[in-house]
Scaffold this motif. Structure first.
Motif, PDB file in Angstrom:
ATOM      1  N   THR A  25      -1.621   8.655  17.499  1.00 60.70           N
ATOM      2  CA  THR A  25      -1.226   7.246  17.572  1.00 60.70           C
ATOM      3  C   THR A  25       0.279   7.054  17.455  1.00 60.70           C
ATOM      4  OG1 THR A  25      -1.656   6.964  15.201  1.00 60.70           O
ATOM      5  CG2 THR A  25      -3.424   6.362  16.714  1.00 60.70           C
ATOM      6  N   ARG A  46      -3.944   0.257  16.407  1.00 60.45           N
ATOM      7  CA  ARG A  46      -4.351  -0.901  15.597  1.00 60.45           C
ATOM      8  C   ARG A  46      -5.563  -0.556  14.728  1.00 60.45           C
ATOM      9  NH1 ARG A  46      -3.458  -5.649  12.980  1.00 60.45           N
ATOM     10  NH2 ARG A  46      -5.332  -6.888  13.017  1.00 60.45           N
ATOM     11  N   ARG A  47      -6.569   0.092  15.311  1.00 59.44           N
ATOM     12  CA  ARG A  47      -7.771   0.463  14.537  1.00 59.44           C
ATOM     13  C   ARG A  47      -7.413   1.357  13.367  1.00 59.44           C
ATOM     14  NH1 ARG A  47     -10.066   1.050  19.521  1.00 59.44           N
ATOM     15  NH2 ARG A  47      -9.758   3.309  19.495  1.00 59.44           N
ATOM     16  N   ARG A  48      -6.525   2.318  13.600  1.00 56.78           N
ATOM     17  CA  ARG A  48      -6.157   3.265  12.546  1.00 56.78           C
ATOM     18  C   ARG A  48      -5.488   2.565  11.371  1.00 56.78           C
ATOM     19  NH1 ARG A  48      -7.292   7.374   9.667  1.00 56.78           N
ATOM     20  NH2 ARG A  48      -5.665   8.890   9.377  1.00 56.78           N
ATOM     21  N   VAL A 105      -5.753  -0.648  10.529  1.00 53.97           N
ATOM     22  CA  VAL A 105      -6.723  -1.526   9.872  1.00 53.97           C
ATOM     23  C   VAL A 105      -7.650  -0.708   8.977  1.00 53.97           C
ATOM     24  CG1 VAL A 105      -8.726  -3.017  10.294  1.00 53.97           C
ATOM     25  CG2 VAL A 105      -6.613  -3.372  11.586  1.00 53.97           C
ATOM     26  N   ASN A 106      -8.077   0.456   9.460  1.00 51.24           N
ATOM     27  CA  ASN A 106      -8.953   1.314   8.653  1.00 51.24           C
ATOM     28  C   ASN A 106      -8.278   1.814   7.386  1.00 51.24           C
ATOM     29  OD1 ASN A 106     -11.050   1.085  10.459  1.00 51.24           O
ATOM     30  ND2 ASN A 106     -10.573   2.998  11.514  1.00 51.24           N
ATOM     31  N   ARG A 107      -6.977   2.034   7.450  1.00 49.07           N
ATOM     32  CA  ARG A 107      -6.266   2.602   6.298  1.00 49.07           C
ATOM     33  C   ARG A 107      -5.577   1.580   5.409  1.00 49.07           C
ATOM     34  NH1 ARG A 107      -2.490   7.346   8.155  1.00 49.07           N
ATOM     35  NH2 ARG A 107      -2.374   7.664   5.910  1.00 49.07           N
ATOM     36  N   ASP A 115      -8.741  -5.557   2.451  1.00 47.83           N
ATOM     37  CA  ASP A 115      -9.986  -5.132   1.802  1.00 47.83           C
ATOM     38  C   ASP A 115      -9.942  -3.655   1.416  1.00 47.83           C
ATOM     39  OD1 ASP A 115     -11.051  -7.677   2.028  1.00 47.83           O
ATOM     40  OD2 ASP A 115     -12.105  -7.231   3.903  1.00 47.83           O
ATOM     41  N   ARG A 116      -9.452  -2.818   2.308  1.00 52.62           N
ATOM     42  CA  ARG A 116      -9.392  -1.376   2.032  1.00 52.62           C
ATOM     43  C   ARG A 116      -8.460  -1.076   0.860  1.00 52.62           C
ATOM     44  NH1 ARG A 116      -9.472   3.940   4.467  1.00 52.62           N
ATOM     45  NH2 ARG A 116      -9.021   5.223   2.672  1.00 52.62           N
ATOM     46  N   SER A 123      -5.919  -2.249   5.585  1.00 54.99           N
ATOM     47  CA  SER A 123      -6.338  -3.655   5.535  1.00 54.99           C
ATOM     48  C   SER A 123      -6.361  -4.128   4.081  1.00 54.99           C
ATOM     49  CB  SER A 123      -7.724  -3.825   6.155  1.00 54.99           C
ATOM     50  OG  SER A 123      -8.704  -3.216   5.315  1.00 54.99           O
ATOM     51  N   ASP A 154       0.032   9.587  12.514  1.00 62.47           N
ATOM     52  CA  ASP A 154      -0.930  10.530  13.084  1.00 62.47           C
ATOM     53  C   ASP A 154      -0.282  11.150  14.307  1.00 62.47           C
ATOM     54  OD1 ASP A 154      -2.962   9.871  11.198  1.00 62.47           O
ATOM     55  OD2 ASP A 154      -3.318   8.024  12.302  1.00 62.47           O
ATOM     56  N   ASP A 191      -9.529   0.457  -2.726  1.00 58.62           N
ATOM     57  CA  ASP A 191      -8.943   1.712  -3.194  1.00 58.62           C
ATOM     58  C   ASP A 191      -8.273   1.549  -4.554  1.00 58.62           C
ATOM     59  OD1 ASP A 191      -9.832   2.920  -0.919  1.00 58.62           O
ATOM     60  OD2 ASP A 191      -7.846   3.177  -0.013  1.00 58.62           O
TER      61      ASP A 191
END
Length: 103
Positions: free
Chosen positions: A52, A78-80, A82-84, A88-89, A86, A48, A93
Motif C-alpha cells: 500500500t 484505505r481499508r488497511r 481503517v483496519n489498523r 473503534d479499533r 479506526s 506496508d 486496543d
C-alpha cells in the motif's frame, strides 16, 4: 478529460529524522493517498512496503517507487488504515488491558 482527471494523490515524504509516530501518514492513508517515504523511526511499523506504500533507502529507489506508486490500490490503502487505526479499533486496543485487569 477534466483537469486533474487520472491524477491520483501521492505523498513523497523523505524524512531524515526518527519519526516518533507519523500521524501525517495515517491521515494520508485515510484519504487513499499513495505514500513513498524513507525508513526512519516508527515509519516501518506504519507502512506496508510494496503493498500500500513504498519505503525507500536510496535516491534511485525514490524514482522507481514514484513510478510504481500509480499501481498501488487506493481502496486497499484505505481499508488497511481503517483496519489498523479506526476510532473503534484504537479504543478497543487501548481498553483491552484494562478489561483484562478488571475482568
Amino acid at each position: 478529460m477534466a483537469a486533474g482527471a487520472g491524477i491520483s494523490p501521492r505523498l513523497l515524504h523523505l524524512i531524515y529524522f526518527n519519526e516518533p509516530f507519523g500521524s501525517s501518514f495515517i491521515e494520508a492513508k485515510a484519504s487513499r493517498t499513495r505514500i513513498t517515504t524513507t525508513r526512519r523511526g516508527s515509519i516501518a511499523e506504519l507502512i506496508d512496503d510494496g503493498t500500500t506504500e513504498f519505503l525507500v533507502e536510496t535516491p534511485a529507489r525514490v524514482t522507481a517507487a514514484i513510478y510504481c506508486a500509480g499501481n498501488l490500490n487506493r481502496a486497499a490503502i484505505r481499508r488497511r488504515v481503517v483496519n489498523r487505526f479506526s476510532v473503534d479499533r484504537v479504543a478497543d486496543d487501548h481498553g483491552s488491558p484494562y478489561r483484562r485487569i478488571l475482568g
